[in-house]
Design a protein around this motif. Sequence first.
Motif: not given
Length: 434
Positions: A210-218, A220-226
């Motif tokens: 399950r996806v727990t977070s979606v955070a914008r890093l820059t 055009r770049q993201w951090e997706v945590t599952v």
Amino acid sequence: MKPLILIVGYLVVVTLPLAISWWVGGPPRQFQQELASGMGILAFSMVLIEFILSGRFKAISNGVGLDVTMRLHQIMARTALVFALLHPFLYQGTPSGGQRPWDPTRALTITTDFSALSSGIAAYLLLPSLVVLAIGRTQLGFKYETWRLLHGVGALLIAMLLWHHTVNAGRYGSQPVMSWVWLAMTGLAIGSLLSVYLLVPLLQKARPWRVTSVARLTPRQWEVTVKPDGHRGLDYKAGQFVWLNVGNSPFSLKENPFSICSAPAAGPELSFMIKELGDFTRTIGQIRTGTVAYLDGAYGNLSLDGRTEPGVALIAGGVGLAPLLGILRQMRLTGDSRQVKVIYGNRIIDQIAYREELDAENVFYVLQEPPETWHGETGFIDSALIDRVFTEIEFSEWVFVMCGPAIMMDTVEDHLIERGTPSQRILSERFSYD
């Protein structure tokens, strides 16, 4: 040494049908006809082994790197194509053969029975199309999922056509022993395909995330945590990657390879640094927490596990930082006291991700288009920069781990070897070829 083992093993398996055919024997023929048969046999066996090379088998890919197995897959596919195209033009004499009343000694090679020839003709036309489509996928504008489906179905159809042609029209393929050899090899090839498209998805369905977070890093770049949903998670090494499927059925072809930027020692949650590039990545910001995800992995050998070098050099270009960040985090969480130097290149300053975390390290930022206030390195990650950052002792004793654009890795690898760094201390993985 491991890539050499892979190549030797590949050659042994591919030439096995040729060796058995020679052992089965038959009446003497002209060399050119034997060469024609040999090329046909090798082409068919290469096509079948292609299924294994592309099947994501960890016992093969994790030992030498998935990039090595995929590169071998590409080179051998083109070699098989050359053999297949030459195969029919080398025959001489009147076309007849097999167990026919007019040729009881089976001295000739092919049959006049069109039903046996037609499958070979169809495969002869399909194989070049499959190879050309694979080489020109990007230029032709195919979506990855569409190309993957066409590639898999096309390869399966070619394998079945070649099997029919070989055992019905081939001088050696119609021998009982060879018929069983080809049946077994074709069965293994199809089995590897079913493993990727059926068995693995079934296993994934029983182990959702399950996806727990979606955070914008820059920008055009993201951090997706599952996180694992109802199971203990994934056994992996820092620096490895998985095939990630978010919001789709486990049987969907909409999966993409992403490096893990979290560390095994941090717990069961996995994080991915993803740059907006294709159809899926452009929608990352729309993913909701709680969305189901499926993982296939872990793959890759970009890992420091078991290595004892006194220092570690991490060289990243753009989103290539992801696996190196996982390695760096694992070293810090496990109390690894070895000295570390990080080189991290980007085009502009807004593309630098995880800067607050990286600033605590011995890091050298490189920008191609720096602002006027920039005081770091400029240009590209090249040999001159490498010489400024590392000493002679570090070149000879440290382990160098890199991930990024192919041109960057080519430049750095070539220079490290020139400076005396042993090849076994240069770790990289590539996923883009000609």
